[in-house]
Design a protein around this motif. Structure first.
Motif, PDB file in Angstrom:
ATOM      1  N   GLU A 133      -0.965   3.025  -6.740  1.00  0.00           N
ATOM      2  CA  GLU A 133      -1.964   3.498  -7.690  1.00  0.00           C
ATOM      3  C   GLU A 133      -3.312   2.817  -7.526  1.00  0.00           C
ATOM      4  O   GLU A 133      -4.303   3.257  -8.093  1.00  0.00           O
ATOM      5  N   ALA A 134      -3.370   1.711  -6.787  1.00  0.00           N
ATOM      6  CA  ALA A 134      -4.617   0.937  -6.707  1.00  0.00           C
ATOM      7  C   ALA A 134      -5.688   1.701  -5.946  1.00  0.00           C
ATOM      8  O   ALA A 134      -5.442   2.244  -4.882  1.00  0.00           O
ATOM      9  N   ARG A 135      -6.906   1.731  -6.517  1.00  0.00           N
ATOM     10  CA  ARG A 135      -8.038   2.339  -5.824  1.00  0.00           C
ATOM     11  C   ARG A 135      -8.803   1.303  -5.022  1.00  0.00           C
ATOM     12  O   ARG A 135      -9.408   1.607  -4.012  1.00  0.00           O
ATOM     13  N   ALA A 165       0.531  -0.180 -13.740  1.00  0.00           N
ATOM     14  CA  ALA A 165       0.061  -1.515 -14.130  1.00  0.00           C
ATOM     15  C   ALA A 165      -0.286  -2.347 -12.903  1.00  0.00           C
ATOM     16  O   ALA A 165      -1.298  -3.068 -12.896  1.00  0.00           O
ATOM     17  N   ALA A 166       0.525  -2.253 -11.859  1.00  0.00           N
ATOM     18  CA  ALA A 166       0.236  -2.997 -10.627  1.00  0.00           C
ATOM     19  C   ALA A 166      -1.071  -2.536 -10.015  1.00  0.00           C
ATOM     20  O   ALA A 166      -1.857  -3.351  -9.503  1.00  0.00           O
ATOM     21  N   ASP A 169       4.352 -10.307 -10.929  1.00  0.00           N
ATOM     22  CA  ASP A 169       4.577 -10.670 -12.336  1.00  0.00           C
ATOM     23  C   ASP A 169       4.302  -9.486 -13.247  1.00  0.00           C
ATOM     24  O   ASP A 169       5.038  -9.224 -14.197  1.00  0.00           O
ATOM     25  N   THR A 170       3.212  -8.768 -12.964  1.00  0.00           N
ATOM     26  CA  THR A 170       2.849  -7.614 -13.787  1.00  0.00           C
ATOM     27  C   THR A 170       3.894  -6.523 -13.675  1.00  0.00           C
ATOM     28  O   THR A 170       4.241  -5.869 -14.671  1.00  0.00           O
ATOM     29  N   GLU A 186       0.805  -1.222   0.000  1.00  0.00           N
ATOM     30  CA  GLU A 186       0.000   0.000   0.000  1.00  0.00           C
ATOM     31  C   GLU A 186       0.842   1.277   0.000  1.00  0.00           C
ATOM     32  O   GLU A 186       0.325   2.370  -0.227  1.00  0.00           O
ATOM     33  N   LYS A 187       2.168   1.149   0.219  1.00  0.00           N
ATOM     34  CA  LYS A 187       3.047   2.314   0.188  1.00  0.00           C
ATOM     35  C   LYS A 187       3.677   2.529  -1.191  1.00  0.00           C
ATOM     36  O   LYS A 187       4.505   3.424  -1.358  1.00  0.00           O
ATOM     37  N   GLY A 188       3.310   1.706  -2.147  1.00  0.00           N
ATOM     38  CA  GLY A 188       3.802   1.901  -3.501  1.00  0.00           C
ATOM     39  C   GLY A 188       5.129   1.233  -3.756  1.00  0.00           C
ATOM     40  O   GLY A 188       5.358   0.080  -3.371  1.00  0.00           O
TER      41      GLY A 188
END
Length: 477
Positions: free
Chosen positions: A255-257, A293-294, A267-268, A237-239
């Motif tokens: 970046e995840a919402r 992308a993650a 992998d991504t 969650e800290k990037g």
């Protein structure tokens, strides 16, 4: 950033590592077993996906880059399934068959998108008769001339037991090497270009950190000790944090919402990083792409990929997942939705005074697919259709109200008398109109059906009418 996306097609990536087959059994849970206090899952679906290093390859291919995969499988049904999955995605594969060990398989049992159990079918390849190591090194060396970058995807299953030799071969050939590491013996990764550990993996090697500053100091010390050009630390969650020699750390916020499933997120990251670097993108910018992308892939279930269209949409409009959008933004979002395999539904109207009939109609339209687009007549076109006293509400206000509905994903204006031109650009899978229309009377019906879509006419609910509401309001004292 956009130029990086358009040049992925020129990138050539070689991936070597632990390949596996990911199997998913899904179904409802309606009772607890009388034999033990465990849920009973009535399996309704059986899905297989390529996992491990094979998932890295699929992620690279999804971005449009050329990829070659080198991995070890067994002489079994799971190996045949994995071969077929990889071949179906147009990936060149060099398979080393193990005569005695099974293809690594992970079976996950899920209900209501929640993982209940995982079963692993595997034996370590790290043994003398596990597979032909000399053949793997030979094929790896032969593949180096036809790649721009190498990815070593280590899941600790034994394929990369001689990873130091592979790194040496690649570096001698002038190829950058990215490593997704495993275990605690990081000395064997010495000389690689970049490592992508997460925090638990780093702390298992470098010791537990007391705070962020200590964590970064330990990461930098590890980078220097192994002679790496860079280390990309993924921090949930800290990037992410990128560490390079003689430069301050580069921190990238998450970046995840919405985090739905972190399976395969690493992998991504390494796949996007490799494709971008192979396409000539500078390292900091490539890390930003990998971070975006993650953020996309953790919103998907299970091992998944991110397409160039999804990445482009997220880069251009990172907060435009829903709501009022312009036409160009809408087309990018639709492309991303299609890349995810989603069904696009579209309808249109004035929606001057929103009422319960509209809401029920839009809810019914939304149930026909995965995303719903509402195209709204601008103020001038409403006046041409309804007369000089309409609309009562401006186009901006009407769109804002529609965007607030749970059933509506995107709202876009149009200025013509009909939305035919816009429909022709969007090409929805399902075009919806409410009322007593015949299909041939609906604007855009011919364009949609010609492209394999369908047109649906939904009944309006009786008793609701914008005109009636306006007339009643005028009758009030």
């Amino acid at each position: 950033m956009n130029s990086a996306l358009t040049s992925f097609g020129h990138a050539r990536v070689l991936i070597v590592g632990d390949v596996m087959l990911d199997r998913y059994w899904t179904g409802p849970v309606q009772r607890i077993s009388p034999e033990a206090p465990v849920p009973v899952v009535r399996v309704r679906a059986d899905q297989v996906r390529a996992g491990g290093a094979a998932n890295v390859a699929l992620n690279v291919a999804a971005l449009g880059a050329r990829v070659r995969l080198l991995g070890v499988i067994g002489r079994d049904a799971a190996g045949a399934e994995l071969r077929a999955l990889v071949q179906a995605r147009g990936i060149e594969a060099e398979w080393i068959e193990s005569p005695s060990l099974p293809t690594i398989t992970k079976l996950r049992v899920l209900s209501r998108n929640q993982q209940l159990l995982r079963l692993d079918f595997e034996e370590s390849l790290d043994c003398t008769d596990g597979f032909d190591r000399a053949s793997l090194r030979q094929r790896f060396a032969q593949c180096l001339a036809d790649c721009d970058i190498v990815v070593c995807s280590d899941y600790g299953k034994g394929t990369l037991v001689d990873v130091a030799a592979l790194i040496g071969l690649a570096r001698a050939a002038g190829k950058p090497v990215l490593v997704d590491p495993k275990g605690t013996d990081y000395a064997r990764y010495a000389g690689a270009t970049l490592l992508t550990p997460n925090v638990p993996e780093l702390e298992a090697v470098a010791g537990t950190a007391v705070d962020d500053a200590d964590l970064l100091a330990r990461a930098e010390a590890l980078r220097a000790r192994l002679g790496l050009e860079a280390l990309l630390l993924t921090r949930s969650e800290k990037g992410m944090s990128l560490l390079r020699a003689a430069q301050p750390p580069l921190h990238l916020p998450a970046e995840a919402r919405e985090v739905f499933d972190v399976t395969g997120a690493g992998d991504t990251v390494i796949a996007t990083l490799a494709a971008a670097l192979a396409a000539g993108v500078e390292l900091p910018q490539a890390c930003r792409l990998a971070n975006v992308a993650a953020g996309i892939v953790v919103g998907k279930l299970g091992t998944a990929t991110v397409s160039a269209a999804e990445l482009e949409a997220a880069l251009h409009h990172p907060h435009a997942d829903t709501g009022v959008v312009d036409e160009d933004t809408l087309l990018r979002l639709v492309a991303a939705a299609r890349a995810r395999g989603e069904t696009v539904v579209m309808t249109n109207g004035c929606f001057d005074v929103l009422h319960a009939g509209h809401v029920r109609y839009l809810e019914a339209a939304r149930r026909l697919g995965d995303v719903l687009i509402v195209a709204v007549n601008d103020d001038d076109s409403v006046r041409r259709l309804k007369g000089p006293t309409r609309p009562l509400n401006t186009c901006a206000d009407r769109m804002r109200v529609l965007a607030g509905l749970r059933s509506v994903d995107w709202v876009v204006p149009f200025s013509e008398d009909t939305p035919a031109r816009l429909i022709g650009r969007v090409l929805p899978d399902v075009l919806v109109k409410g009322g007593d229309y015949r299909i041939e009377q609906i604007a855009g019906h011919d364009i949609v059906t010609a492209h394999g879509g369908r047109v649906v006419v939904l009944d309006f609910h009786e008793g609701y009418s914008t005109t009636r509401i306006i007339e009643r309001a005028r009758q009030l004292p």
